[in-house]
Each structure stands twice: as structure tokens, then as C-alpha cells.
Design a protein around this motif. Sequence first.
Motif, PDB file in Angstrom:
ATOM      1  N   LYS A 138       0.826  -1.213   0.000  1.00 39.94           N
ATOM      2  CA  LYS A 138       0.000   0.000   0.000  1.00 39.94           C
ATOM      3  C   LYS A 138       0.857   1.258   0.000  1.00 39.94           C
ATOM      4  N   GLN A 139       1.901   1.272   0.829  1.00 36.23           N
ATOM      5  CA  GLN A 139       2.773   2.443   0.901  1.00 36.23           C
ATOM      6  C   GLN A 139       3.448   2.710  -0.442  1.00 36.23           C
ATOM      7  N   LEU A 140       4.005   1.673  -1.051  1.00 36.09           N
ATOM      8  CA  LEU A 140       4.679   1.852  -2.342  1.00 36.09           C
ATOM      9  C   LEU A 140       3.695   2.269  -3.428  1.00 36.09           C
ATOM     10  N   ARG A 141       2.519   1.666  -3.421  1.00 34.57           N
ATOM     11  CA  ARG A 141       1.491   2.021  -4.411  1.00 34.57           C
ATOM     12  C   ARG A 141       1.118   3.492  -4.277  1.00 34.57           C
ATOM     13  N   GLU A 142       0.906   3.945  -3.050  1.00 29.45           N
ATOM     14  CA  GLU A 142       0.544   5.345  -2.824  1.00 29.45           C
ATOM     15  C   GLU A 142       1.684   6.287  -3.189  1.00 29.45           C
ATOM     16  N   GLU A 143       2.924   5.895  -2.923  1.00 32.98           N
ATOM     17  CA  GLU A 143       4.083   6.714  -3.309  1.00 32.98           C
ATOM     18  C   GLU A 143       4.145   6.878  -4.832  1.00 32.98           C
ATOM     19  N   LEU A 144       3.731   5.846  -5.553  1.00 34.39           N
ATOM     20  CA  LEU A 144       3.709   5.917  -7.017  1.00 34.39           C
ATOM     21  C   LEU A 144       2.489   6.673  -7.535  1.00 34.39           C
ATOM     22  N   GLY A 145       1.535   6.920  -6.648  1.00 32.80           N
ATOM     23  CA  GLY A 145       0.342   7.671  -7.035  1.00 32.80           C
ATOM     24  C   GLY A 145      -0.609   6.879  -7.913  1.00 32.80           C
ATOM     25  N   ILE A 146      -0.684   5.564  -7.684  1.00 34.50           N
ATOM     26  CA  ILE A 146      -1.589   4.749  -8.491  1.00 34.50           C
ATOM     27  C   ILE A 146      -2.657   4.117  -7.592  1.00 34.50           C
ATOM     28  N   THR A 147      -3.768   3.778  -8.192  1.00 33.41           N
ATOM     29  CA  THR A 147      -4.877   3.164  -7.464  1.00 33.41           C
ATOM     30  C   THR A 147      -4.701   1.648  -7.404  1.00 33.41           C
ATOM     31  N   GLN A 148      -5.517   1.022  -6.569  1.00 34.73           N
ATOM     32  CA  GLN A 148      -5.517  -0.435  -6.531  1.00 34.73           C
ATOM     33  C   GLN A 148      -5.886  -0.996  -7.896  1.00 34.73           C
ATOM     34  N   SER A 149      -6.834  -0.373  -8.556  1.00 33.11           N
ATOM     35  CA  SER A 149      -7.246  -0.844  -9.892  1.00 33.11           C
ATOM     36  C   SER A 149      -6.112  -0.738 -10.900  1.00 33.11           C
ATOM     37  N   GLN A 150      -5.368   0.355 -10.852  1.00 24.29           N
ATOM     38  CA  GLN A 150      -4.253   0.525 -11.780  1.00 24.29           C
ATOM     39  C   GLN A 150      -3.164  -0.514 -11.524  1.00 24.29           C
ATOM     40  N   LEU A 151      -2.863  -0.755 -10.255  1.00 23.95           N
ATOM     41  CA  LEU A 151      -1.871  -1.773  -9.920  1.00 23.95           C
ATOM     42  C   LEU A 151      -2.366  -3.150 -10.350  1.00 23.95           C
ATOM     43  N   ALA A 152      -3.638  -3.409 -10.112  1.00 31.90           N
ATOM     44  CA  ALA A 152      -4.227  -4.690 -10.504  1.00 31.90           C
ATOM     45  C   ALA A 152      -4.111  -4.913 -12.008  1.00 31.90           C
ATOM     46  N   ASP A 153      -4.392  -3.884 -12.793  1.00 30.27           N
ATOM     47  CA  ASP A 153      -4.274  -4.001 -14.252  1.00 30.27           C
ATOM     48  C   ASP A 153      -2.836  -4.328 -14.649  1.00 30.27           C
ATOM     49  N   THR A 154      -1.880  -3.696 -13.998  1.00 32.24           N
ATOM     50  CA  THR A 154      -0.468  -3.905 -14.317  1.00 32.24           C
ATOM     51  C   THR A 154      -0.038  -5.342 -14.047  1.00 32.24           C
ATOM     52  N   VAL A 155      -0.525  -5.910 -12.940  1.00 34.68           N
ATOM     53  CA  VAL A 155      -0.117  -7.274 -12.584  1.00 34.68           C
ATOM     54  C   VAL A 155      -1.133  -8.329 -13.038  1.00 34.68           C
ATOM     55  N   LYS A 156      -2.109  -7.875 -13.825  1.00 32.52           N
ATOM     56  CA  LYS A 156      -3.119  -8.764 -14.402  1.00 32.52           C
ATOM     57  C   LYS A 156      -3.898  -9.542 -13.340  1.00 32.52           C
ATOM     58  N   GLN A 157      -4.358  -8.791 -12.339  1.00 26.42           N
ATOM     59  CA  GLN A 157      -5.188  -9.345 -11.272  1.00 26.42           C
ATOM     60  C   GLN A 157      -6.384  -8.423 -11.090  1.00 26.42           C
ATOM     61  N   SER A 158      -7.323  -8.818 -10.245  1.00 23.10           N
ATOM     62  CA  SER A 158      -8.459  -7.953  -9.954  1.00 23.10           C
ATOM     63  C   SER A 158      -8.077  -6.975  -8.839  1.00 23.10           C
ATOM     64  N   TYR A 159      -8.798  -5.857  -8.770  1.00 22.90           N
ATOM     65  CA  TYR A 159      -8.506  -4.905  -7.700  1.00 22.90           C
ATOM     66  C   TYR A 159      -8.806  -5.530  -6.336  1.00 22.90           C
ATOM     67  N   VAL A 160      -9.722  -6.488  -6.287  1.00 28.06           N
ATOM     68  CA  VAL A 160     -10.024  -7.188  -5.038  1.00 28.06           C
ATOM     69  C   VAL A 160      -8.799  -7.969  -4.565  1.00 28.06           C
ATOM     70  N   SER A 161      -8.051  -8.544  -5.496  1.00 26.71           N
ATOM     71  CA  SER A 161      -6.823  -9.264  -5.141  1.00 26.71           C
ATOM     72  C   SER A 161      -5.817  -8.327  -4.486  1.00 26.71           C
ATOM     73  N   ILE A 162      -5.687  -7.125  -5.030  1.00 23.06           N
ATOM     74  CA  ILE A 162      -4.769  -6.138  -4.454  1.00 23.06           C
ATOM     75  C   ILE A 162      -5.274  -5.709  -3.081  1.00 23.06           C
ATOM     76  N   ALA A 163      -6.557  -5.473  -2.965  1.00 26.49           N
ATOM     77  CA  ALA A 163      -7.142  -5.097  -1.673  1.00 26.49           C
ATOM     78  C   ALA A 163      -6.903  -6.192  -0.645  1.00 26.49           C
ATOM     79  N   ASN A 164      -7.030  -7.451  -1.059  1.00 19.26           N
ATOM     80  CA  ASN A 164      -6.799  -8.567  -0.142  1.00 19.26           C
ATOM     81  C   ASN A 164      -5.352  -8.622   0.330  1.00 19.26           C
ATOM     82  N   VAL A 165      -4.416  -8.292  -0.531  1.00 20.87           N
ATOM     83  CA  VAL A 165      -3.010  -8.239  -0.127  1.00 20.87           C
ATOM     84  C   VAL A 165      -2.813  -7.086   0.867  1.00 20.87           C
ATOM     85  N   GLU A 166      -3.345  -5.917   0.536  1.00 24.57           N
ATOM     86  CA  GLU A 166      -3.145  -4.737   1.379  1.00 24.57           C
ATOM     87  C   GLU A 166      -3.793  -4.878   2.752  1.00 24.57           C
ATOM     88  N   THR A 167      -4.835  -5.679   2.857  1.00 28.62           N
ATOM     89  CA  THR A 167      -5.503  -5.877   4.149  1.00 28.62           C
ATOM     90  C   THR A 167      -5.061  -7.170   4.825  1.00 28.62           C
TER      91      THR A 167
END
Length: 80
Positions: free
Chosen positions: A9-38
Motif C-alpha cells: 500500500k505504501q509503495l502504491r501510494e508513493e507511485l500515485g496509483i490506485t488499486q485498480s491501476q496496480l491490478a491491471d499492471t499485474v493482471k489481477q483484480s482490484y479485489v486481489s490487491i485489496a486482499n493483499v493490502e488488508t
Amino acid sequence: MSNLGTRVKQLREELGITQSQLADTVKQSYVSIANVETSRVLNPRYIRELAKALNTTTSFLLDGAATNKIIVDEPVHLLR
């Protein structure tokens, strides 16, 4: 003490990207990213892709180890 989710979460926010944007980059759903962050997911199978997208190492994401990763824009030729 930080964990994988906090570091992602910290690195994602430092890059200024959303969970959805990160999810698209790693070819996962934003829910997957949310599950990692929580911390619902502690060892995602796409950890390498996360590290690359967040410009860090898997070691840093998993255990917080300081990274000595060097990003080079141009090839470097070492002399023998």
C-alpha cells in the motif's frame, strides 16, 4: 511493524496509483490487491509482478529487507 500489505500500500501510494491501476499492471483484480493490502492474502502467487510494478524487490515486499536494486536506463558495460 510493517507487513506485506502495508509495504504494498505504501509503495502504491508513493507511485500515485490506485488499486485498480496496480491490478491491471499485474493482471489481477482490484479485489486481489485489496486482499493483499488488508493482509487477507499473505503470499500472493504474483509477488514477482507486484515487485516489478512497485519498483522494488520481492525480498523487500515479503520481509522488509532493504533493497539495493539499481535501476539503469541505459546498458552498462563493465571492463575486465
